[in-house]
Design an enzyme around this catalytic site. Structure first.
Site, PDB file in Angstrom:
ATOM      1  N   HIS A 148      30.553  37.436  48.228  1.00 46.37           N
ATOM      2  CA  HIS A 148      32.171  36.528  48.852  1.00 46.37           C
ATOM      3  C   HIS A 148      32.492  38.074  49.236  1.00 46.37           C
ATOM      4  O   HIS A 148      33.711  38.062  49.183  1.00 46.37           O
ATOM      5  CB  HIS A 148      32.531  36.672  47.608  1.00 46.37           C
ATOM      6  CG  HIS A 148      33.622  35.395  47.113  1.00 46.37           C
ATOM      7  ND1 HIS A 148      33.684  34.162  47.346  1.00 46.37           N
ATOM      8  CD2 HIS A 148      35.333  35.129  47.776  1.00 46.37           C
ATOM      9  CE1 HIS A 148      35.370  33.324  47.269  1.00 46.37           C
ATOM     10  NE2 HIS A 148      35.460  34.178  47.690  1.00 46.37           N
ATOM     11  N   LYS A 151      26.834  28.469  46.831  1.00 44.28           N
ATOM     12  CA  LYS A 151      27.342  30.001  47.538  1.00 44.28           C
ATOM     13  C   LYS A 151      27.396  30.986  46.770  1.00 44.28           C
ATOM     14  O   LYS A 151      28.482  30.676  45.880  1.00 44.28           O
ATOM     15  CB  LYS A 151      27.781  29.734  48.456  1.00 44.28           C
ATOM     16  CG  LYS A 151      28.809  30.931  49.113  1.00 44.28           C
ATOM     17  CD  LYS A 151      29.742  30.456  50.281  1.00 44.28           C
ATOM     18  CE  LYS A 151      30.182  31.694  51.107  1.00 44.28           C
ATOM     19  NZ  LYS A 151      31.813  32.628  50.103  1.00 44.28           N
ATOM     20  N   TYR A 189      34.894  24.269  45.435  1.00 46.81           N
ATOM     21  CA  TYR A 189      34.861  24.995  43.993  1.00 46.81           C
ATOM     22  C   TYR A 189      35.178  23.954  42.768  1.00 46.81           C
ATOM     23  O   TYR A 189      35.922  23.355  42.911  1.00 46.81           O
ATOM     24  CB  TYR A 189      36.470  26.217  44.569  1.00 46.81           C
ATOM     25  CG  TYR A 189      36.241  27.296  45.100  1.00 46.81           C
ATOM     26  CD1 TYR A 189      35.880  27.960  44.298  1.00 46.81           C
ATOM     27  CD2 TYR A 189      36.883  27.676  46.174  1.00 46.81           C
ATOM     28  CE1 TYR A 189      35.225  30.006  45.059  1.00 46.81           C
ATOM     29  CE2 TYR A 189      36.818  28.631  46.648  1.00 46.81           C
ATOM     30  CZ  TYR A 189      36.000  29.872  45.892  1.00 46.81           C
ATOM     31  OH  TYR A 189      36.356  30.659  46.724  1.00 46.81           O
ATOM     32  N   SER A 237      36.172  25.923  54.370  1.00 51.92           N
ATOM     33  CA  SER A 237      37.206  26.724  53.442  1.00 51.92           C
ATOM     34  C   SER A 237      37.402  24.923  52.524  1.00 51.92           C
ATOM     35  O   SER A 237      38.503  24.328  53.173  1.00 51.92           O
ATOM     36  CB  SER A 237      37.541  27.460  53.106  1.00 51.92           C
ATOM     37  OG  SER A 237      38.684  27.643  51.905  1.00 51.92           O
ATOM     38  N   THR A 289      30.760  27.179  45.748  1.00 54.72           N
ATOM     39  CA  THR A 289      30.758  28.160  45.642  1.00 54.72           C
ATOM     40  C   THR A 289      31.050  28.640  44.279  1.00 54.72           C
ATOM     41  O   THR A 289      32.216  28.010  43.423  1.00 54.72           O
ATOM     42  CB  THR A 289      31.894  29.191  46.006  1.00 54.72           C
ATOM     43  OG1 THR A 289      31.624  28.792  47.683  1.00 54.72           O
ATOM     44  CG2 THR A 289      32.558  30.192  46.055  1.00 54.72           C
TER      45      THR A 289
HETATM   46  C1  LIG Z   1      40.186  35.733  53.586  1.00 54.76           C
HETATM   47  C2  LIG Z   1      38.838  35.232  53.238  1.00 54.76           C
HETATM   48  C3  LIG Z   1      38.725  34.348  51.708  1.00 54.76           C
HETATM   49  C4  LIG Z   1      38.111  33.905  52.050  1.00 54.76           C
HETATM   50  N1  LIG Z   1      38.121  32.599  50.971  1.00 54.76           N
HETATM   51  C5  LIG Z   1      35.883  31.777  50.573  1.00 54.76           C
HETATM   52  C6  LIG Z   1      36.786  30.565  50.169  1.00 54.76           C
HETATM   53  O1  LIG Z   1      37.588  29.846  50.521  1.00 54.76           O
HETATM   54  N2  LIG Z   1      35.451  30.088  49.918  1.00 54.76           N
HETATM   55  C7  LIG Z   1      34.532  30.952  49.669  1.00 54.76           C
HETATM   56  O2  LIG Z   1      33.732  30.098  49.121  1.00 54.76           O
HETATM   57  N3  LIG Z   1      34.476  32.274  50.265  1.00 54.76           N
HETATM   58  C8  LIG Z   1      35.648  32.955  50.750  1.00 54.76           C
HETATM   59  N4  LIG Z   1      35.323  33.526  51.267  1.00 54.76           N
HETATM   60  C9  LIG Z   1      33.886  34.450  51.112  1.00 54.76           C
HETATM   61  C10 LIG Z   1      32.939  34.025  52.806  1.00 54.76           C
HETATM   62  O3  LIG Z   1      32.967  32.721  52.589  1.00 54.76           O
HETATM   63  C11 LIG Z   1      31.965  35.275  53.227  1.00 54.76           C
HETATM   64  O4  LIG Z   1      31.520  34.933  51.773  1.00 54.76           O
HETATM   65  C12 LIG Z   1      32.255  37.076  53.017  1.00 54.76           C
HETATM   66  O5  LIG Z   1      33.753  36.385  53.324  1.00 54.76           O
HETATM   67  C13 LIG Z   1      31.068  36.996  54.401  1.00 54.76           C
HETATM   68  O6  LIG Z   1      30.897  38.088  54.397  1.00 54.76           O
HETATM   69  P1  LIG Z   1      31.528  39.048  55.496  1.00 54.76           P
HETATM   70  O7  LIG Z   1      33.483  38.501  55.542  1.00 54.76           O
HETATM   71  O8  LIG Z   1      31.922  40.442  55.829  1.00 54.76           O
HETATM   72  O9  LIG Z   1      30.885  38.125  56.948  1.00 54.76           O
HETATM   73  C14 LIG Z   1      36.605  34.470  52.155  1.00 54.76           C
HETATM   74  C15 LIG Z   1      36.521  35.381  52.270  1.00 54.76           C
HETATM   75  C16 LIG Z   1      37.648  36.097  53.012  1.00 54.76           C
HETATM   76  C17 LIG Z   1      37.369  37.828  54.091  1.00 54.76           C
HETATM   77  O1  LIG Z   2      40.108  34.954  49.240  1.00 61.46           O
HETATM   78  C1  LIG Z   2      39.403  33.880  48.913  1.00 61.46           C
HETATM   79  O2  LIG Z   2      38.251  34.964  49.076  1.00 61.46           O
HETATM   80  C2  LIG Z   2      39.352  33.082  48.320  1.00 61.46           C
HETATM   81  O3  LIG Z   2      38.502  32.406  47.982  1.00 61.46           O
HETATM   82  C3  LIG Z   2      39.854  32.192  48.014  1.00 61.46           C
HETATM   83  C4  LIG Z   2      39.930  30.883  47.564  1.00 61.46           C
HETATM   84  C5  LIG Z   2      40.798  30.314  47.307  1.00 61.46           C
HETATM   85  C6  LIG Z   2      42.362  30.627  48.049  1.00 61.46           C
HETATM   86  C7  LIG Z   2      42.507  31.159  48.598  1.00 61.46           C
HETATM   87  C8  LIG Z   2      41.292  32.590  48.355  1.00 61.46           C
END
Ligand SMILES: Cc1cc2nc3c(=O)[nH]c(=O)nc-3n(C[C@H](O)[C@H](O)[C@H](O)COP(=O)(O)O)c2cc1C
Ligand SMILES: O=C(O)C(=O)c1ccccc1
Length: 331
Positions: free
Chosen positions: A231, A207, A116, A93, A142
């Site tokens: 997401h 994504k 992002y 990330s 993303t």
């Molecule tokens: C706590 C958390 C933080 C996330 N942060 C990001 C992120 O920084 N960038 C991003 O593209 N997706 C982020 N996602 C989405 C994940 O990449 C992913 O699409 C999603 O968690 C997949 O589903 P799952 O948790 O059911 O396996 C985040 C998801 C969670 C749960």
């Molecule tokens: O929480 C998230 O799903 C996420 O994508 C995110 C993105 C930037 C900062 C913190 C969380």
């Protein structure tokens, strides 16, 4: 659920600050989509093919999906995740709490950088350079986050910034390091993707595609692959389960680039269903966070080991090959 994954989740919930547990676990709105991502797999069944005599491939078609702030889960943060990944691709990330160069240095397999697009293209370009210099093998842009998701659990806890000592390290000296210094912008467009194309030779993935027409546009804009994702139910609580959105995207892409699915994948059987519906691989989000919180590097390793073991078993049961004709509704 596999008892190892259940145990890691239970332990994670027990050891994490409840505010941070809810940040990881939560979704947007009523969390309808969060639940549906897992439920969608339960609505499908697989018809195995017999006597095919195929061996089974040893590959695990899994990536670690990008999730923010691993040092909220464990002091080693993304370093532990990177060490545990082994040959599994880690999509790191942009909101990591360890700088991308250190993540890549700790990894033994490929690391891709999730981005992002920042409205200030100079900031975006500086991030791309950091990812390139670190040795990342691809950029994953993303595109499902024109604004931050409204997570009721975070709002209830008043959680909107990292504790002292933790920061979004990739943003250091670019735009400050507070959480909200990562900007989401509804002004981001396909033109920005074209600009990225001009500033880097890294393969570009998108994504967060759900509409098949967007997948077609992505291919037209030269992407290396598409991640079908909502997401993890964290952006819009109106969308389908990502598994339910997959077949139409696969059809629209028509084999021109790989399609990866994430959201709700919790077992080897789930991996098999997604592959049968045309995914090239799946991404794993929260289970990795639970492994990390429960037991650091070792916990993440166990998550991947369980998925590998289950997936191989299912694949062997199905004659080593997964196709869409094998998927039926569970009625
Ligand atoms: C706590 C958390 C933080 C996330 N942060 C990001 C992120 O920084 N960038 C991003 O593209 N997706 C982020 N996602 C989405 C994940 O990449 C992913 O699409 C999603 O968690 C997949 O589903 P799952 O948790 O059911 O396996 C985040 C998801 C969670 C749960
Ligand atoms: O929480 C998230 O799903 C996420 O994508 C995110 C993105 C930037 C900062 C913190 C969380």
């Amino acid at each position: 659920m596999n008892p190892v994954l259940a145990e890691l989740h239970d332990k994670a919930r027990a050891v994490l600050d409840p505010v941070h547990y809810d940040f990881f676990a939560g979704g947007v709105g009523d969390e309808v989509v969060l639940a549906d991502n897992e439920a969608a797999f339960r609505r499908l069944a697989l018809l195995p093919r017999v006597l095919r005599g195929n061996g089974i491939s040893q590959d695990l078609p899994v990536l670690i999906s990008p999730t923010a702030f691993h040092r909220l889960a464990h002091p080693d943060g993304e370093l532990a995740t990177a060490r545990a990944a082994g040959g599994t691709t880690l999509v790191s990330s942009m909101a990591s709490t360890v700088p991308i160069a250190e993540v890549v240095a700790a990894a033994t397999g490929p690391v891709w950088f999730q981005l992002y697009v920042q409205p200030d293209m100079d900031v975006t370009e500086a991030l791309v350079r950091r990812a390139e210099r670190a040795g990342c093998a691809a950029l994953v842009v993303t595109v499902d986050s024109p604004v931050f998701g409204r997570h009721r659990r975070d709002i209830a806890h008043g959680f909107h910034d990292l504790p002292a000592g933790l920061a979004a390290e990739n943003m250091r000296d670019l735009a400050g390091v507070a959480l909200r210094n990562i900007e989401m912008s509804p002004a981001v467009s396909w033109e920005h993707l074209d600009r990225l194309r001009d500033v880097t030779t890294l393969p570009l993935w998108v994504k967060g595609v759900l509409h098949p027409q967007d997948a077609v546009l992505a291919v037209g804009h030269g992407v290396a692959g598409v991640v079908v994702s909502n997401h993890g139910g964290r952006q819009l609580d109106l969308v389908p389960a990502s598994l339910d959105a997959l077949p139409a995207v696969v059809d629209a892409v028509a084999g021109r680039v790989p399609v990866v699915l994430d959201g709700g994948v919790r077992s080897g059987g789930d991996i098999a269903l997604a592959l049968a519906l045309g995914a090239s691989a799946v991404g794993i989000g929260r289970p990795v966070l639970w492994g990390l919180a429960a037991d650091g590097e070792q916990g993440v390793r166990r998550v991947l080991d369980v998925l590998r073991d289950e997936y191989r078993h299912v694949l062997a049961m199905c004659g080593g090959e997964l196709t869409r004709d094998m998927v039926v509704a569970r009625c």
